[in-house]
Design an enzyme around this catalytic site. Structure first.
Site, PDB file in Angstrom:
ATOM      1  N   SER A 121      53.648 -16.068  27.905  1.00  0.00           N
ATOM      2  CA  SER A 121      52.385 -15.774  27.222  1.00  0.00           C
ATOM      3  C   SER A 121      51.465 -16.977  27.424  1.00  0.00           C
ATOM      4  CB  SER A 121      52.649 -15.549  25.736  1.00  0.00           C
ATOM      5  OG  SER A 121      53.457 -16.603  25.239  1.00  0.00           O
ATOM      6  N   TYR A 147      69.954  -6.842  27.794  1.00  0.00           N
ATOM      7  CA  TYR A 147      68.852  -6.954  26.829  1.00  0.00           C
ATOM      8  C   TYR A 147      69.162  -6.125  25.589  1.00  0.00           C
ATOM      9  CZ  TYR A 147      64.582  -5.680  24.434  1.00  0.00           C
ATOM     10  OH  TYR A 147      63.661  -5.404  23.465  1.00  0.00           O
ATOM     11  N   ARG A 151      59.241  10.306  25.957  1.00  0.00           N
ATOM     12  CA  ARG A 151      59.220   9.131  25.086  1.00  0.00           C
ATOM     13  C   ARG A 151      58.302   9.352  23.888  1.00  0.00           C
ATOM     14  NH1 ARG A 151      62.990   8.052  27.746  1.00  0.00           N
ATOM     15  NH2 ARG A 151      63.508   6.113  28.848  1.00  0.00           N
ATOM     16  N   SER A 174      65.352  -2.618  18.101  1.00  0.00           N
ATOM     17  CA  SER A 174      64.933  -1.605  19.074  1.00  0.00           C
ATOM     18  C   SER A 174      65.841  -0.385  18.974  1.00  0.00           C
ATOM     19  CB  SER A 174      65.016  -2.198  20.486  1.00  0.00           C
ATOM     20  OG  SER A 174      64.924  -1.175  21.441  1.00  0.00           O
ATOM     21  N   LYS A 225      70.052  -7.082  21.287  1.00  0.00           N
ATOM     22  CA  LYS A 225      69.501  -6.489  20.055  1.00  0.00           C
ATOM     23  C   LYS A 225      70.646  -6.059  19.134  1.00  0.00           C
ATOM     24  CE  LYS A 225      65.149  -6.817  20.696  1.00  0.00           C
ATOM     25  NZ  LYS A 225      64.400  -7.795  19.890  1.00  0.00           N
ATOM     26  N   ALA A 249      62.728 -11.613  18.720  1.00  0.00           N
ATOM     27  CA  ALA A 249      63.604 -12.228  19.738  1.00  0.00           C
ATOM     28  C   ALA A 249      62.953 -12.062  21.109  1.00  0.00           C
ATOM     29  CB  ALA A 249      64.962 -11.553  19.706  1.00  0.00           C
TER      30      ALA A 249
END
Ligand code: NAD
Ligand code: WQD
Length: 347
Positions: free
Chosen positions: A38, A154, A235, A126, A158, A83
């Site tokens: 970022s 990944y 989705r 998630s 979580k 996270a």
């Protein structure tokens, strides 16, 4: 007394929106981020919206001493923890980096929270923690559904972080608001905050926008022979501003319930709450392309290609518990999200 909230990893796409929401709701937010994915320029965008730059510390969570220095300066009521790394394809290439960054570094944060008696946390989880082997059989996984069987590093981070926080709430008095979502999209109504990765994007909607802007030639649609409305993936897309409002509601809801610290009597467990943050409207990839074409009056070039290894054809979660207990529903329609984002990309 104004509540002070520590927000980790704010300058990412989703969470820079959270600063605006929490500041505008009257909370003081303090931000730590190591800027690995970022830019500190986001502070300037946030200043344009709220009129001042929130306190920011360029801290890497591995550096426990630096984190302690931040905790010494403020009397935090809550931590909102996002996270850090989230690219599935990258986690498959660098699993240990993901376990280190997302789990080990989070443990440093939890240790400092314990040392400073800051034990209230909202965790950005998630829907990928659900047992995805049965997604298509259900009318949406609810919060009681089994979580395991994650299919990439990944998603495993979580799952593991959720298990750690369950035990911290049982044995170390942590109060945890565990929020599960999947496909946040789009830009802030002010146009300033957006998802615009500098490199080839990870997600569908930035891809669609970049193809519409001709900065990318065509969209690759990952396969189309699945048991869905048109064979492409389905989705539930949630506007990121709605998503952050859910975080605010969750914060206000659990703040009423969580006990004040210093410590309560021995053996009183902390609170651990789980909510699916979902719109409850399913959209396929081709439907998303068509809708975007209608709204922006441009053709989106695409080609059907092979599926990605880790992709799930359909992802359904049931949002009823959050709607009932957090008294909230989404305010921003998909059309509005698409219009907002096109306004940014087409600037
Ligand atoms: P992002 O990649 O845009 O932002 C992540 C931020 O974390 C970046 O600012 C990066 O600089 C920072 N960071 C990474 N590792 C760090 C570390 N060790 N110390 C300090 N800062 C670090 O991601 P995002 O889309 O904003 O997502 C943020 C969170 O939301 C992640 O936890 C992700 O798992 C979760 N989430 C995202 C999605 C999604 O589709 N975007 C869906 C569900 C959950
Ligand atoms: C959406 C749909 C693709 C790009 C990812 C992470 C998941 C979660 C949310 C954190 C999918 C299709 C996409 C493209 C395509 N993040 N697609 N062509 O894959 O649902 O989930 O973000 O928890 O962990 O995996 O999101 O936006 O990449 O894709 O056809 O170029 O669009 O197959 O069905 P996804 P996405």
């Amino acid at each position: 007394m104004k509540k002070t909230i520590l927000i980790t990893w704010w300058t990412g796409y989703i969470w820079s929106h959270s600063i605006v929401a929490f500041q505008q709701a009257g909370y003081k937010t303090v931000i730590v981020d190591n800027l690995c994915n970022s830019s500190v320029d986001t502070l300037d965008w946030i200043e344009k919206i709220i009129g001042y730059k929130p306190d920011f510390y360029n801290v890497d969570l591995r550096d426990k001493n630096a984190l302690e220095e931040v905790f010494k300066k403020y009397d935090f009521d809550w931590v909102i923890h996002f996270a850090g790394l989230k690219a599935v394809w990258e986690s498959c290439e660098k699993p240990l980096e993901y376990f280190d960054n997302n789990i080990v570094w989070s443990l440093k944060l939890f240790e400092v929270m314990e040392d400073f008696w800051v034990k209230n946390i909202i965790f950005s989880s998630s829907a990928t923690v659900y047992d995805s082997s049965n997604f298509w059989k259900w009318e949406g996984a609810n919060e009681k559904w089994i979580t395991w069987n994650t299919t990439n590093p990944y998603w495993t981070t979580k799952f593991i972080l959720e298990q750690i926080l369950i035990d911290l709430s049982k044995f170390s008095d942590f109060n945890v608001m565990n929020l599960r979502y999947f496909n946040p999209i789009w830009a802030h109504e002010s146009w300033f905050l957006w998802e615009d990765p500098e490199w080839i994007p990870n997600n569908l909607m930035p891809f669609i926008m970049k193809v519409a802007k001709w900065t990318l030639d065509e969209l690759k649609v990952f396969w189309n022979d699945y048991d869905t409305i048109d064979g492409t993936w389905v989705r539930d897309y949630i506007d990121v501003v709605d998503l952050i409002d859910w975080h605010l509601k969750a914060y206000e809801n659990i703040s009423l319930l969580s006990q004040p610290f210093p410590p309560r009597e021995k053996g009183v467990k902390g609170i651990f709450r789980i909510y699916n943050l979902w719109v409850g409207k399913w959209v396929s990839v081709l439907e998303m392309i068509r809708k975007t074409e209608e709204i922006i009056w441009k053709k989106i070039n695409y080609k059907i290609v092979d599926r990605r290894d880790w992709d799930l054809a359909e992802v359904y979660c049931n949002p009823e518990k959050a709607k009932k207990e957090l008294w909230w529903k989404t305010q921003i329609s998909l059309d509005e999200s698409i219009k907002n984002s096109w306004r940014f990309y087409n600037k």
